[in-house]
Design an enzyme around this catalytic site. Structure first.
Site, PDB file in Angstrom:
ATOM      1  N   LYS A 116       3.884  -2.577 -15.730  1.00  0.00           N
ATOM      2  CA  LYS A 116       4.708  -1.424 -15.382  1.00  0.00           C
ATOM      3  C   LYS A 116       5.276  -0.707 -16.620  1.00  0.00           C
ATOM      4  O   LYS A 116       5.445   0.510 -16.607  1.00  0.00           O
ATOM      5  CB  LYS A 116       5.863  -1.859 -14.473  1.00  0.00           C
ATOM      6  CG  LYS A 116       5.425  -2.340 -13.092  1.00  0.00           C
ATOM      7  CD  LYS A 116       6.646  -2.720 -12.260  1.00  0.00           C
ATOM      8  CE  LYS A 116       6.298  -3.637 -11.099  1.00  0.00           C
ATOM      9  NZ  LYS A 116       5.563  -3.016 -10.010  1.00  0.00           N
ATOM     10  N   GLU A 200      15.420  -0.088 -15.184  1.00  0.00           N
ATOM     11  CA  GLU A 200      15.369   1.263 -14.627  1.00  0.00           C
ATOM     12  C   GLU A 200      16.701   1.644 -14.040  1.00  0.00           C
ATOM     13  O   GLU A 200      17.436   0.801 -13.535  1.00  0.00           O
ATOM     14  CB  GLU A 200      14.330   1.310 -13.478  1.00  0.00           C
ATOM     15  CG  GLU A 200      12.945   1.557 -13.953  1.00  0.00           C
ATOM     16  CD  GLU A 200      11.927   1.640 -12.825  1.00  0.00           C
ATOM     17  OE1 GLU A 200      12.313   1.598 -11.636  1.00  0.00           O
ATOM     18  OE2 GLU A 200      10.750   1.743 -13.154  1.00  0.00           O
ATOM     19  N   HIS A 235      12.092  -4.895  -0.641  1.00  0.00           N
ATOM     20  CA  HIS A 235      11.096  -4.157  -1.435  1.00  0.00           C
ATOM     21  C   HIS A 235       9.686  -4.309  -0.897  1.00  0.00           C
ATOM     22  O   HIS A 235       8.716  -4.048  -1.609  1.00  0.00           O
ATOM     23  CB  HIS A 235      11.137  -4.572  -2.917  1.00  0.00           C
ATOM     24  CG  HIS A 235      12.517  -4.509  -3.508  1.00  0.00           C
ATOM     25  ND1 HIS A 235      13.244  -3.353  -3.539  1.00  0.00           N
ATOM     26  CD2 HIS A 235      13.303  -5.456  -4.054  1.00  0.00           C
ATOM     27  CE1 HIS A 235      14.411  -3.600  -4.096  1.00  0.00           C
ATOM     28  NE2 HIS A 235      14.482  -4.864  -4.412  1.00  0.00           N
ATOM     29  N   GLU A 275       2.722   5.655  -6.957  1.00  0.00           N
ATOM     30  CA  GLU A 275       3.977   5.448  -6.239  1.00  0.00           C
ATOM     31  C   GLU A 275       5.120   6.142  -6.966  1.00  0.00           C
ATOM     32  O   GLU A 275       5.309   5.952  -8.171  1.00  0.00           O
ATOM     33  CB  GLU A 275       4.277   3.950  -6.102  1.00  0.00           C
ATOM     34  CG  GLU A 275       3.274   3.210  -5.242  1.00  0.00           C
ATOM     35  CD  GLU A 275       3.708   1.774  -4.904  1.00  0.00           C
ATOM     36  OE1 GLU A 275       3.245   1.269  -3.873  1.00  0.00           O
ATOM     37  OE2 GLU A 275       4.490   1.176  -5.672  1.00  0.00           O
ATOM     38  N   GLU A 293       4.912   3.289 -10.301  1.00  0.00           N
ATOM     39  CA  GLU A 293       3.752   2.507 -10.714  1.00  0.00           C
ATOM     40  C   GLU A 293       2.525   3.075 -10.025  1.00  0.00           C
ATOM     41  O   GLU A 293       2.634   3.877  -9.094  1.00  0.00           O
ATOM     42  CB  GLU A 293       3.916   1.022 -10.348  1.00  0.00           C
ATOM     43  CG  GLU A 293       3.987   0.770  -8.855  1.00  0.00           C
ATOM     44  CD  GLU A 293       3.701  -0.691  -8.489  1.00  0.00           C
ATOM     45  OE1 GLU A 293       3.244  -1.447  -9.354  1.00  0.00           O
ATOM     46  OE2 GLU A 293       3.910  -1.039  -7.318  1.00  0.00           O
ATOM     47  N   ASN A 295      -0.980   1.789  -8.072  1.00  0.00           N
ATOM     48  CA  ASN A 295      -1.755   0.678  -7.535  1.00  0.00           C
ATOM     49  C   ASN A 295      -3.221   1.082  -7.563  1.00  0.00           C
ATOM     50  O   ASN A 295      -3.616   2.057  -6.918  1.00  0.00           O
ATOM     51  CB  ASN A 295      -1.305   0.340  -6.120  1.00  0.00           C
ATOM     52  CG  ASN A 295       0.111  -0.244  -6.111  1.00  0.00           C
ATOM     53  OD1 ASN A 295       0.498  -0.940  -7.048  1.00  0.00           O
ATOM     54  ND2 ASN A 295       0.867   0.052  -5.093  1.00  0.00           N
ATOM     55  N   ARG A 297      -6.114   0.363  -6.361  1.00  0.00           N
ATOM     56  CA  ARG A 297      -6.921  -0.250  -5.299  1.00  0.00           C
ATOM     57  C   ARG A 297      -6.684   0.522  -4.016  1.00  0.00           C
ATOM     58  O   ARG A 297      -5.857   1.421  -3.971  1.00  0.00           O
ATOM     59  CB  ARG A 297      -6.457  -1.693  -5.096  1.00  0.00           C
ATOM     60  CG  ARG A 297      -4.934  -1.744  -4.848  1.00  0.00           C
ATOM     61  CD  ARG A 297      -4.446  -3.109  -4.446  1.00  0.00           C
ATOM     62  NE  ARG A 297      -3.034  -3.285  -4.722  1.00  0.00           N
ATOM     63  CZ  ARG A 297      -2.040  -2.962  -3.899  1.00  0.00           C
ATOM     64  NH1 ARG A 297      -2.299  -2.418  -2.727  1.00  0.00           N
ATOM     65  NH2 ARG A 297      -0.788  -3.169  -4.248  1.00  0.00           N
TER      66      ARG A 297
HETATM   67  P1  ADP Z   1       1.126  -2.099  -0.757  1.00  0.00           P
HETATM   68  O1  ADP Z   1       1.798  -1.159  -1.679  1.00  0.00           O
HETATM   69  O2  ADP Z   1      -0.235  -1.686  -0.347  1.00  0.00           O
HETATM   70  O3  ADP Z   1       1.977  -2.577   0.339  1.00  0.00           O
HETATM   71  P2  ADP Z   1       1.770  -4.573  -1.920  1.00  0.00           P
HETATM   72  O4  ADP Z   1       2.392  -4.419  -3.264  1.00  0.00           O
HETATM   73  O5  ADP Z   1       2.627  -4.915  -0.770  1.00  0.00           O
HETATM   74  O6  ADP Z   1       0.892  -3.302  -1.658  1.00  0.00           O
HETATM   75  O7  ADP Z   1       0.586  -5.613  -2.034  1.00  0.00           O
HETATM   76  C1  ADP Z   1      -0.532  -5.573  -1.209  1.00  0.00           C
HETATM   77  C2  ADP Z   1      -1.201  -6.896  -1.248  1.00  0.00           C
HETATM   78  O8  ADP Z   1      -1.474  -7.260  -2.573  1.00  0.00           O
HETATM   79  C3  ADP Z   1      -0.353  -7.976  -0.672  1.00  0.00           C
HETATM   80  O9  ADP Z   1      -1.175  -8.882   0.009  1.00  0.00           O
HETATM   81  C4  ADP Z   1       0.286  -8.591  -1.884  1.00  0.00           C
HETATM   82  O10 ADP Z   1       0.622  -9.926  -1.628  1.00  0.00           O
HETATM   83  C5  ADP Z   1      -0.801  -8.444  -2.891  1.00  0.00           C
HETATM   84  N1  ADP Z   1      -0.299  -8.275  -4.253  1.00  0.00           N
HETATM   85  C6  ADP Z   1       0.367  -7.233  -4.746  1.00  0.00           C
HETATM   86  N2  ADP Z   1       0.630  -7.393  -6.035  1.00  0.00           N
HETATM   87  C7  ADP Z   1       0.112  -8.573  -6.377  1.00  0.00           C
HETATM   88  C8  ADP Z   1       0.047  -9.327  -7.588  1.00  0.00           C
HETATM   89  N3  ADP Z   1       0.549  -8.878  -8.714  1.00  0.00           N
HETATM   90  N4  ADP Z   1      -0.562 -10.521  -7.576  1.00  0.00           N
HETATM   91  C9  ADP Z   1      -1.099 -10.977  -6.436  1.00  0.00           C
HETATM   92  N5  ADP Z   1      -1.074 -10.321  -5.266  1.00  0.00           N
HETATM   93  C10 ADP Z   1      -0.477  -9.147  -5.231  1.00  0.00           C
HETATM   94  P1  ADP Z   2       5.983  -3.579  -6.647  1.00  0.00           P
HETATM   95  O1  ADP Z   2       4.972  -3.709  -7.734  1.00  0.00           O
HETATM   96  O2  ADP Z   2       6.589  -4.866  -6.288  1.00  0.00           O
HETATM   97  O3  ADP Z   2       5.456  -2.773  -5.503  1.00  0.00           O
HETATM   98  P2  ADP Z   2       7.576  -1.227  -7.352  1.00  0.00           P
HETATM   99  O4  ADP Z   2       7.934  -0.865  -8.746  1.00  0.00           O
HETATM  100  O5  ADP Z   2       6.525  -0.417  -6.694  1.00  0.00           O
HETATM  101  O6  ADP Z   2       7.187  -2.767  -7.334  1.00  0.00           O
HETATM  102  O7  ADP Z   2       8.892  -1.202  -6.475  1.00  0.00           O
HETATM  103  C1  ADP Z   2       8.920  -1.731  -5.168  1.00  0.00           C
HETATM  104  C2  ADP Z   2      10.054  -1.125  -4.369  1.00  0.00           C
HETATM  105  O8  ADP Z   2      11.327  -1.316  -5.011  1.00  0.00           O
HETATM  106  C3  ADP Z   2       9.973   0.375  -4.212  1.00  0.00           C
HETATM  107  O9  ADP Z   2       9.143   0.723  -3.142  1.00  0.00           O
HETATM  108  C4  ADP Z   2      11.413   0.763  -3.995  1.00  0.00           C
HETATM  109  O10 ADP Z   2      11.804   0.509  -2.671  1.00  0.00           O
HETATM  110  C5  ADP Z   2      12.173  -0.189  -4.866  1.00  0.00           C
HETATM  111  N1  ADP Z   2      12.440   0.417  -6.186  1.00  0.00           N
HETATM  112  C6  ADP Z   2      11.633   0.346  -7.250  1.00  0.00           C
HETATM  113  N2  ADP Z   2      12.170   1.008  -8.307  1.00  0.00           N
HETATM  114  C7  ADP Z   2      13.345   1.513  -7.888  1.00  0.00           C
HETATM  115  C8  ADP Z   2      14.384   2.282  -8.511  1.00  0.00           C
HETATM  116  N3  ADP Z   2      14.322   2.635  -9.793  1.00  0.00           N
HETATM  117  N4  ADP Z   2      15.456   2.632  -7.763  1.00  0.00           N
HETATM  118  C9  ADP Z   2      15.546   2.248  -6.481  1.00  0.00           C
HETATM  119  N5  ADP Z   2      14.615   1.520  -5.843  1.00  0.00           N
HETATM  120  C10 ADP Z   2      13.521   1.141  -6.522  1.00  0.00           C
HETATM  121 MG    MG Z   3       4.825  -0.861  -5.537  1.00  0.00          MG
END
Ligand code: ADP
Ligand code: ADP
Ligand code: MG
Length: 667
Positions: A116, A200, A235, A275, A293, A295, A297
């Site tokens: 990130k 952040e 989250h 995102e 971030e 994703n 995929r």
């Molecule tokens: P989405 O934004 O599509 O909901 P998620 O972050 O919830 O994505 O993750 C989708 C799938 O990928 C889930 O099954 C989650 O457990 C898996 N996943 C996400 N990040 C990782 C990671 N860094 N390592 C392993 N599995 C991950």
């Molecule tokens: P992940 O890789 O676990 O999906 P993200 O960076 O996408 O991590 O953040 C996951 C969730 O956390 C976001 O969907 C949002 O709800 C919350 N979040 C992330 N960053 C912030 C922020 N700076 N302020 C408030 N909420 C946040």
């Molecule tokens: Mg995310």
């Protein structure tokens, strides 16, 4: 186009990819662990290859075995699904080195977005707005604390390698910073092997809005509008929708442009999601969203975007990976209607959303499309009779609805969720239904804090419906089966022409006994009382375990499922679920005179303490089963000799499966 592809995944996403491949005439190879030999994705694929034991580290994360399986079966490309190896650049490089195509972005694009902090730095250079914060090299706690002060509280600490909502800590005051940093670093290290964190600004009233992008190998990049994924718990996304409520056209265009810039900056190919976090404290603004971030995929919630664009994203992925240009241009795209997706999980909402396991003795979805666009679409990787095992994600299905506008789609979602009938495990269906009916959500007032604020109301267990409880009692007494004879003087069990027969039964609800007294007035006509209250019902059997029920001047349809010791009754809006006694201890002794030992519930065999030929005494522990996060010792029910042990340690067993047999008792 490829002739054959391998899907390096399991569950609903593997099934979803197979469905499109089949439609396109592309042959499919599934991979499976020992726990998945009978899984739906294996059954759907043209062929399947075993890749190891149930542990993901020994199966679905074994890139070497997956690549070998592709080479052996003559697959030309690998689709990674989501999770597992989908965002692992080393795996992608190995796939390409083996001469196979990867259905996804290049290793360098994945690598650029994998951490990130680096991704944010890259986006800043590309001119994409990022969440204010610190994403530099230093990990010195004192320095980071000073950065947090500079950014201004509240702040969010994030493990840079984190994902799936893990490794994040919200800090509201400086005094809590050091402790939160340590714990985020610990989680980053243990879950992702990387303790490094970034900081952040915590956006208040945040909305999670993401843009779907697609790139091809010819330099085209398009966006397919936004999804709002603000309904989150810890989250993690719970319900997603497209488009986002209250999205002004100018903000949509600005976010789309930013997402395309992000994708272009890394030469993106395939499906991806950028995102953003948006300020939801007022109307959405062009200067009120920031990159979080990317994703790299296909995402879990991609079907809502498929619904509003009419495109099949897996088809686009396959075409792009095969070198074809994207078949659509940005100016061809328009938003059609509104879509929602709800993630149905085996989880115990009352116990803090604890993941659950179980055998899906009864699993019915309302009629709809499967893995394809429609007013109702169900994407599921399990079938009736399948087991939700402790090894993998306990998802049962994604319920996706599409309607002409938001209200229509949301009403459809509520109805669809009520029409999902699952017995054999607890689910979050009622919770999702409560969300679909939440007033603020209904008005489109979404932010990521909504669920936490209203959790008590959303997770409240609805009061039992005595009519459904009564149906369960009747089912337990076999008074519903066989269905009432259309001949009014026909026979019905317990029916006595001259007096009103009385029957009694005790059932368990959440482990607590509930007693029922049933008076049989005539065929299909009963009064059922429990405690003080009595409920009169007239019942007529319909097809497929469904009944037309009349009670107090109301008529409704209920479905009844009896599987093993579970009795579940599904009404139009809620369900009643019971178990029959006897308790667990007696159930371990299945079969006459305790000659066999059967699994009292689905679980994992963690120890086998007896071998064939062993002499055992009554009460000796024979097998230890781990289920529902607890150990259950299955003991010998009599003295004797073990004839055969039918399971081994680490076997996943289903409800009622025979585990061990004893030699017949002498004389
Ligand atoms: P989405 O934004 O599509 O909901 P998620 O972050 O919830 O994505 O993750 C989708 C799938 O990928 C889930 O099954 C989650 O457990 C898996 N996943 C996400 N990040 C990782 C990671 N860094 N390592 C392993 N599995 C991950
Ligand atoms: P992940 O890789 O676990 O999906 P993200 O960076 O996408 O991590 O953040 C996951 C969730 O956390 C976001 O969907 C949002 O709800 C919350 N979040 C992330 N960053 C912030 C922020 N700076 N302020 C408030 N909420 C946040
Ligand atoms: Mg995310």
């Amino acid at each position: 186009m490829f002739k054959k592809i391998l899907i390096a995944n399991r569950g609903e996403i593997a099934c979803r990819v197979i469905a499109t491949a089949r439609r396109m005439g592309v042959r499919t190879v599934a991979v499976f662990s020992d726990a998945d030999r009978n899984a739906r994705h294996v059954a759907m694929a043209d062929e399947a290859v075993r890749i190891g034991p149930p542990e993901v580290s020994e199966s679905y994360l074994r890139g070497d075995r997956i690549i070998a399986a592709a080479l052996e079966t003559g697959a030309e490309a690998i689709h990674p699904g989501y999770g597992f190896l989908s965002e692992n650049p080393d795996f992608v490089a190995a796939v390409e080195a083996a001469g196979l195509a990867f259905i996804g972005p290049t290793p360098s694009a994945i690598g650029a977005m994998g951490l990130k902090d680096a991704a944010k730095a890259l986006m800043e250079t590309a001119g994409v707005p990022v969440v204010p914060g610190y994403h530099g090299e230093s990990q010195d706690p004192a320095f980071l604390a000073a950065e947090a002060e500079r950014i201004g509280y509240p702040v969010l600490i994030k493990a840079r390698a984190g994902g799936g909502g893990k490794g994040m800590r919200l800090v509201e005051e400086p005094a809590r910073f050091a402790e939160a940093l340590e714990s985020a670093q610990r989680e980053g290290k243990s879950s992702f092997g990387d303790p490094r964190c970034l900081i952040e600004k915590y956006i208040t009233r945040p909305r999670h809005i993401e843009i779907q992008v697609f790139g091809d190998a010819h330099g085209n990049v398009i966006h397919l509008f936004e999804r709002d994924c603000s309904l989150q718990r810890r989250h993690q996304k719970v319900i997603e929708e497209a488009p986002a409520p209250g999205m002004p056209e100018a903000v949509r265009a600005a976010m789309g442009r930013a997402a395309i810039e992000a994708a272009r900056a890394i030469g993106y190919r395939g499906a991806g999601t950028v995102e953003f976090i948006a300020d939801g404290s007022g109307p959405l603004r062009e200067d009120g969203f920031w990159f979080m971030e990317m994703n790299t995929r296909l995402q879990v919630e991609h079907p809502v975007s498929e619904a509003i664009t009419g495109l099949d994203f897996v088809e686009l992925q396959l075409r792009v990976a095969a070198g074809e240009p994207l078949p659509v241009r940005q100016e061809d795209l328009a938003i059609d209607g509104w879509a929602f997706e709800a993630r149905v999980y085996a989880e115990d909402v009352a116990k803090g959303f604890l993941p659950a396991t179980g055998t899906l003795g009864h699993l019915r979805f309302p009629a709809g499309a499967e893995f394809a666009r429609g007013p109702l679409r169900i994407d599921s990787g399990v079938r009736e009779g399948d087991t939700i095992s402790p090894w993998y994600d306990p998802m049962i299905a994604k319920v996706i609805v599409h309607g002409p506008d938001r209200d229509a789609a949301l009403a459809r979602l509520d109805r669809a969720l009520a029409g999902c009938h699952v017995a054999g495990t607890v689910t979050n269906l009622e919770f999702l239904g409560a969300l679909a009916r939440h007033e603020g959500f209904g008005r489109g007032e979404v932010d990521t804090g909504l669920i936490a604020r209203d959790l008590a109301g959303l997770a409240a267990v609805p009061a039992a419906d005595p009519r459904l409880d009564a149906m369960a009692a009747l089912a337990a007494l076999d008074l519903l089966d066989p269905p009432p004879d259309p001949d009014p003087w026909g026979s019905l069990p317990g029916w006595c022409q001259w007096s009103h027969a009385e029957r009694f039964v005790a059932l368990l609800r959440d482990g607590a006994p509930v007693e029922f007294a049933v008076t049989i007035f005539g065929p299909g006509h009963f009064s059922v009382s429990s405690g003080e209250a009595a409920t009169e019902l007239r019942i007529a059997a319909l097809e497929d375990c469904r009944f037309k029920v009349e009670s107090s001047g109301r008529i409704f349809t209920a479905a009844v499922a009896c599987h093993g010791d579970v009795i579940a009754v599904f009404g139009p809006d809620q369900k009643s679920a019971f178990r029959r006694p006897p308790p667990l201890a007696d159930m371990a002794a299945a079969g006459p005179a305790g000659d066999t030992l059967a699994a009292p519930m689905p679980g994992l065999v963690t120890r086998v303490m007896a071998a064939a030929g062993a002499m055992v005494s009554k009460g000796d522990p024979l097998i230890i089963l781990e289920a529902m996060k607890m150990e259950h010792t299955l003991a010998a029910t009599r003295d004797g000799t073990v004839a055969e042990v039918l399971v081994a340690e680490l076997d996943q067993v289903s409800d009622g499966m025979l585990l061990l047999t004893m030699e017949a008792a002498d004389g």
